[in-house]
Design a protein around this motif. Structure first.
Motif, PDB file in Angstrom:
ATOM      1  N   UNK A 504       0.902  -1.157   0.225  1.00 51.14           N
ATOM      2  CA  UNK A 504       0.306  -0.090  -0.242  1.00 51.14           C
ATOM      3  C   UNK A 504       0.966   1.341   0.160  1.00 51.14           C
ATOM      4  N   UNK A 505       0.430   1.995  -0.485  1.00 48.66           N
ATOM      5  CA  UNK A 505       0.877   3.554  -0.326  1.00 48.66           C
ATOM      6  C   UNK A 505       0.086   4.852   0.051  1.00 48.66           C
ATOM      7  N   UNK A 506       1.401   5.230   1.642  1.00 49.30           N
ATOM      8  CA  UNK A 506       0.679   6.647   2.299  1.00 49.30           C
ATOM      9  C   UNK A 506       1.662   7.846   1.469  1.00 49.30           C
ATOM     10  N   UNK A 507       0.794   8.700   1.532  1.00 49.29           N
ATOM     11  CA  UNK A 507       1.139  10.021   0.280  1.00 49.29           C
ATOM     12  C   UNK A 507       0.068  11.017   0.496  1.00 49.29           C
ATOM     13  N   UNK A 508       1.359  12.434   0.624  1.00 50.13           N
ATOM     14  CA  UNK A 508       1.330  13.158   0.418  1.00 50.13           C
ATOM     15  C   UNK A 508      -0.215  13.819   0.230  1.00 50.13           C
ATOM     16  N   UNK A 509      -1.304  14.334   0.389  1.00 46.03           N
ATOM     17  CA  UNK A 509      -2.226  13.955  -0.189  1.00 46.03           C
ATOM     18  C   UNK A 509      -2.356  15.672  -0.488  1.00 46.03           C
ATOM     19  N   UNK A 510      -1.814  16.916   0.385  1.00 40.47           N
ATOM     20  CA  UNK A 510      -1.985  17.891  -0.298  1.00 40.47           C
ATOM     21  C   UNK A 510      -1.386  18.641  -1.482  1.00 40.47           C
ATOM     22  N   UNK A 511      -1.868  19.670  -2.595  1.00 37.27           N
ATOM     23  CA  UNK A 511      -1.624  19.946  -3.803  1.00 37.27           C
ATOM     24  C   UNK A 511      -0.091  20.826  -3.534  1.00 37.27           C
ATOM     25  N   UNK A 535      -1.230  -3.969  -5.681  1.00 40.09           N
ATOM     26  CA  UNK A 535      -1.975  -2.498  -4.124  1.00 40.09           C
ATOM     27  C   UNK A 535      -2.835  -2.358  -3.646  1.00 40.09           C
ATOM     28  N   UNK A 536      -2.969  -2.856  -2.285  1.00 33.49           N
ATOM     29  CA  UNK A 536      -4.159  -2.872  -1.904  1.00 33.49           C
ATOM     30  C   UNK A 536      -4.664  -1.399  -1.786  1.00 33.49           C
ATOM     31  N   UNK A 553      -5.559   2.613  10.151  1.00 35.38           N
ATOM     32  CA  UNK A 553      -6.399   1.509  10.013  1.00 35.38           C
ATOM     33  C   UNK A 553      -5.991   0.583   9.216  1.00 35.38           C
ATOM     34  N   UNK A 554      -5.137   1.210   8.238  1.00 38.71           N
ATOM     35  CA  UNK A 554      -4.921   0.255   7.138  1.00 38.71           C
ATOM     36  C   UNK A 554      -4.202  -0.401   6.942  1.00 38.71           C
ATOM     37  N   UNK A 555      -3.746  -0.412   7.964  1.00 41.14           N
ATOM     38  CA  UNK A 555      -3.226  -2.246   8.071  1.00 41.14           C
ATOM     39  C   UNK A 555      -4.767  -2.753   8.605  1.00 41.14           C
ATOM     40  N   UNK A 556      -5.475  -2.524   9.699  1.00 38.72           N
ATOM     41  CA  UNK A 556      -6.347  -3.629  10.065  1.00 38.72           C
ATOM     42  C   UNK A 556      -7.107  -3.961   8.376  1.00 38.72           C
ATOM     43  N   UNK A 557      -7.386  -3.355   7.975  1.00 40.33           N
ATOM     44  CA  UNK A 557      -8.834  -2.950   6.276  1.00 40.33           C
ATOM     45  C   UNK A 557      -8.272  -4.606   5.501  1.00 40.33           C
ATOM     46  N   UNK A 558      -6.014  -4.480   5.064  1.00 36.18           N
ATOM     47  CA  UNK A 558      -5.669  -5.167   4.517  1.00 36.18           C
ATOM     48  C   UNK A 558      -4.452  -6.120   5.638  1.00 36.18           C
ATOM     49  N   UNK A 559      -4.956  -6.970   6.123  1.00 40.27           N
ATOM     50  CA  UNK A 559      -4.165  -7.624   6.934  1.00 40.27           C
ATOM     51  C   UNK A 559      -3.256  -7.955   5.717  1.00 40.27           C
ATOM     52  N   UNK A 560      -2.873  -8.094   4.663  1.00 41.21           N
ATOM     53  CA  UNK A 560      -1.826  -9.227   3.973  1.00 41.21           C
ATOM     54  C   UNK A 560      -1.511  -8.339   3.473  1.00 41.21           C
ATOM     55  N   UNK A 576       6.111   3.704  11.595  1.00 38.52           N
ATOM     56  CA  UNK A 576       6.535   2.680  12.215  1.00 38.52           C
ATOM     57  C   UNK A 576       5.833   2.273  13.935  1.00 38.52           C
ATOM     58  N   UNK A 577       5.503   3.209  14.503  1.00 39.88           N
ATOM     59  CA  UNK A 577       5.368   4.069  15.461  1.00 39.88           C
ATOM     60  C   UNK A 577       3.880   2.918  15.879  1.00 39.88           C
ATOM     61  N   UNK A 578       2.741   2.975  14.918  1.00 34.75           N
ATOM     62  CA  UNK A 578       2.044   2.078  15.277  1.00 34.75           C
ATOM     63  C   UNK A 578       2.219   1.291  14.023  1.00 34.75           C
ATOM     64  N   UNK A 579       2.531   0.691  13.826  1.00 32.88           N
ATOM     65  CA  UNK A 579       3.030  -0.461  13.760  1.00 32.88           C
ATOM     66  C   UNK A 579       3.555  -1.575  14.581  1.00 32.88           C
ATOM     67  N   UNK A 580       4.585  -0.752  15.088  1.00 33.67           N
ATOM     68  CA  UNK A 580       5.110  -1.708  16.727  1.00 33.67           C
ATOM     69  C   UNK A 580       3.734  -1.993  16.951  1.00 33.67           C
ATOM     70  N   UNK A 581       2.986  -0.669  17.691  1.00 34.85           N
ATOM     71  CA  UNK A 581       1.963  -1.295  18.062  1.00 34.85           C
ATOM     72  C   UNK A 581       0.817  -2.765  17.940  1.00 34.85           C
ATOM     73  N   UNK A 582       0.757  -2.176  16.801  1.00 37.01           N
ATOM     74  CA  UNK A 582       0.102  -3.460  16.642  1.00 37.01           C
ATOM     75  C   UNK A 582       1.225  -4.790  16.225  1.00 37.01           C
ATOM     76  N   UNK A 583       2.215  -4.630  16.077  1.00 35.47           N
ATOM     77  CA  UNK A 583       2.919  -5.879  16.178  1.00 35.47           C
ATOM     78  C   UNK A 583       3.135  -6.562  14.239  1.00 35.47           C
ATOM     79  N   UNK A 584       2.509  -5.269  13.887  1.00 33.86           N
ATOM     80  CA  UNK A 584       2.898  -6.271  12.536  1.00 33.86           C
ATOM     81  C   UNK A 584       4.539  -5.119  11.835  1.00 33.86           C
ATOM     82  N   UNK A 585       5.451  -5.405  12.790  1.00 34.07           N
ATOM     83  CA  UNK A 585       7.067  -4.856  12.198  1.00 34.07           C
ATOM     84  C   UNK A 585       7.812  -5.960  11.230  1.00 34.07           C
ATOM     85  N   UNK A 586       7.017  -6.724  10.763  1.00 33.61           N
ATOM     86  CA  UNK A 586       7.034  -7.960   9.762  1.00 33.61           C
ATOM     87  C   UNK A 586       7.056  -7.364   7.839  1.00 33.61           C
TER      88      UNK A 586
END
Length: 689
Positions: A504-511, A535-536, A553-560, A576-586
């Motif tokens: 997936x991509x987490x991108x800057x949405x500003x113009x 691309x999920x 929220x993204x990783x919960x929607x798409x655990x794959x 990284x902080x969010x994924x570490x909290x979720x245990x998804x450091x993989x």
């Protein structure tokens, strides 16, 4: 009527063994062959599959040749099909005869008629000539199975095997347009032979709003000299195209000869995409980006279709059999290699110039020293390595040129504070004003007062509202297009090497032109060069503090999800902080900008696997050189884009030294040594104990 199973039972063998004996598709021991043949001889009524095989073999006694007619001797595609059809026919007992046509097909009409009326030709595979003489005057009345290759032919009823060259040309032109090219030319050998390619090219231009320039389009270059003459006009100066689509293999070689003889560099001077699947394309320097057709599948379908018609005695151009004929259109694919490069763009679409265009002669240096110019600098915030390296690069050039820095401010990312600081710096009446806006709207009036006062304004990264090229000397930033390409390749290669599929991509949405250009370049690389990746979802954010929640929220929607692209390193740390909290450091992360936290994460074998790093010291040098040229009242390109550096764990320490102009910190060296996945052999980088 007996079946294959009945014969197998009588012979005491398997049904597959009976099939191999009858069809001669695999070695079978003489003892078993004898048993099968004896069982067949004892049958009163032979099964259909044996009758058909026998009739084909009988026919082959008289008609054992298949004729292939090649209309274009210079076509690499037609040659490849010939070779692969020949390989396919070796399994059938037929022999391929190939005839190359002269430019005047009508001169060979008598020869073809004699050949087709003989008892030796069982069927014909034909690449039609430009005027369809082969089909309409020679094959039209021949009572023979035939398959037309390459393109559809009107008023002739037969199976036709084609490729979607219109879509291939569309993909090629779109690829160039997305890389920032607007002046794109088309070189082809025959309008009649490949009209779909020109149509696909024009379709892409129209869809993306690129003007069609007749002076860039040459679809009928029959001879090598024709190609040379056209290239003299195209590449001889003026507004030459920045990219070319070469629609026929016969034009590729003359083009490469020409640019070699005229010292034109590909892709720096001109990008090219070629039609064709030739073996040496990936071996050329640069490796050629190509639109390829699957010649193996093509030849297989062509040969099998003709064999089927021969088996059923189904002739071409028989009105009563019109419904049996079919047209098969195979897709093309774009194979992206090194012969195309992206054009970085500034905030107004300006082509990114290189720092090489700013070099000063010794005479110019002496002239600048005599002027004893002064400069001020307004940073959006200081204390970070990025700003410190900019300042170091600026000072390095200014000290040599005798330009004095008489004021430097730090706005602490506060646009109101920067407005006050800009006014204070303006009162110093410097010759050169260097600034990076904290906010392109709030600071606009303050910057307008600077330009109205006649000071030479050099902007970093961004342009305030209301200012346009001509109001300021230049804007210096990174080449965002290549920055994004580095990130896309970093993600794609990591996923390919580790057999990952979902990202997936987490991108800057500003113009904002910079991050938009960066993210779009990465998207293009991933979609075109790594089509097997999925691309999920692409999620956008406005401020960094939104990213933590959005990532979770993204990783919960798409655990794959197995990997993430993130526009720059600040949001990446939130992820990284969010994924570490979720245990998804993989989950692997690819981002931009090299800083200590990113480097330490990578050295420890953390989630950051690759990034693209800016070179702020070189950007500072470019700023200073542009300022120096403006002091001499010389024209400076309105946008200057400095190239970035691709960084992985393999080159992290060397990249650190390149970007920061210092040896890597001891903590980084130690992190590598403690990394359980560290691969030995980096003693040069880590230093011997």
């Amino acid at each position: 009527m007996a079946t294959i199973n009945d014969i197998a039972k009588m012979a005491g063998v398997s049904a597959s063994t009976v099939s191999h004996v009858v069809n001669k598709t695999r070695y079978v021991s003489p003892e078993k062959v004898e048993k099968v043949e004896k069982a067949i001889q004892e049958l009163d009524n032979l099964p259909n599959f044996i009758v058909k095989k026998a009739s084909i073999q009988t026919a082959q006694v008289n008609k054992q040749y298949i004729l292939m007619v090649i209309a274009d001797k210079k076509s690499d595609f037609q040659r490849r099909i010939e070779q692969q059809v020949d390989e396919r026919l070796k399994q059938t007992g037929y022999t391929l005869i190939t005839v190359e046509c002269n430019s005047d097909i009508s001169q060979m009409e008598g020869f073809f008629r004699i050949l087709l009326e003989s008892n030796g030709i069982a069927g014909v595979l034909v690449f039609p000539d430009e005027k369809d003489v082969l089909v309409h005057r020679i094959l039209a009345d021949a009572k023979i199975p035939a398959v037309v290759l390459g393109r559809e032919v009107r008023d002739y009823m037969a199976d036709m095997i084609c490729t979607d060259t219109m879509d291939g040309a569309y993909k090629a032109a779109r690829h160039l347009i997305k890389k920032g090219h607007e002046r794109i030319g088309f070189l082809g050998r025959s309008r009649e032979r490949t009209p779909q390619r020109l149509d696909g090219f024009k379709k892409a231009l129209k869809e993306y709003g690129i003007p069609e320039v007749p002076e860039y389009i040459y679809p009928c270059l029959q001879k090598e000299q024709d190609v040379f003459e056209v290239l003299d006009r195209l590449l001889g100066g003026g507004r030459m195209p920045t990219a070319l689509l070469i629609a026929n293999y016969a034009v590729v070689i003359p083009f490469l000869k020409y640019i070699e003889a005229h010292n034109i560099t590909c892709p720096a001077d001109i990008s090219i995409v070629c039609f064709g699947c030739f073996d040496w394309a990936p071996l050329h320097t640069p490796a050629l980006t190509t639109v390829e057709q699957d010649t193996g599948e093509y030849a297989q379908i062509a040969a099998d279709t003709l064999l089927k018609r021969i088996e059923h005695h189904e002739y071409a151009n028989v009105p009563a059999s019109k419904s049996i004929y079919q047209t098969v259109t195979l897709p093309t694919k774009l194979v992206v290699r090194s012969s195309t490069c992206g054009i970085g763009r500034g905030p107004f679409g300006e082509k990114a110039a290189s720092m090489n265009e700013l070099m000063l002669s010794e005479e110019e240096i002496q002239s600048i020293r005599l002027k004893k110019a002064t400069a001020v600098i307004s940073f959006h915030y200081a204390g970070k390595a990025w700003m410190e390296l900019h300042l170091k690069g600026i000072r390095n050039i200014f000290d040599n040129l005798g330009i004095s820095i008489i004021g430097t401010t730090d706005a602490h990312f506060d646009p109101q504070l920067q407005c006050r600081q800009l006014e204070s710096l303006r009162m110093l009446e410097p010759d050169i004003f260097i600034a990076i806006p904290t906010d392109h709207k709030i600071t606009a009036d303050a910057f307008r007062r600077i330009t109205d006062s006649g000071m030479r304004l050099i902007l970093i990264s961004n342009v305030p509202d209301g200012l346009h090229p001509g109001d300021y000397v230049t804007c210096v930033s990174i080449n965002e297009h290549s920055h994004g390409q580095n990130m896309g390749h970093g993600l794609g290669e990591y996923m390919r090497q580790h057999n990952l599929k979902h990202y997936s991509m987490i991108v800057h949405g500003a113009d904002f032109y910079a991050t938009t250009q960066r993210d779009n370049a990465a998207k293009q690389v991933l979609s075109e060069e790594y089509p097997s990746l999925h691309l999920c979802e692409s999620v956008s954010f406005g401020k960094e503090d939104e990213v933590y929640k959005k990532a979770g929220d993204l990783v919960r929607r798409y655990p794959e999800i197995e990997a993430l692209y993130i526009s720059w390193d600040g949001p990446a740390m939130e992820v990284i902080a969010a994924l570490t909290e979720l245990g998804r450091t993989d989950i692997a992360i690819v981002t931009s900008d090299l800083d200590y936290a990113d480097a330490l994460n990578m050295a420890k074998g953390g989630m950051i696997k690759a990034l693209s790093a800016q070179c702020p010291y070189e950007q500072g040098q470019a700023i200073a050189l542009a300022a120096a040229k403006s002091v001499l009242n010389q024209t400076v390109p309105p946008f200057i884009g400095i190239e970035s550096v691709s960084v992985t764990s393999d080159n992290l320490l060397k990249s650190w030294k390149k970007v920061f102009k210092e040896e890597p910190r001891q903590e980084l060296l130690q992190a590598f040594k403690e990394n359980p996945n560290y691969v030995s052999g980096r003693e040069y980088e880590l230093g011997a104990d």
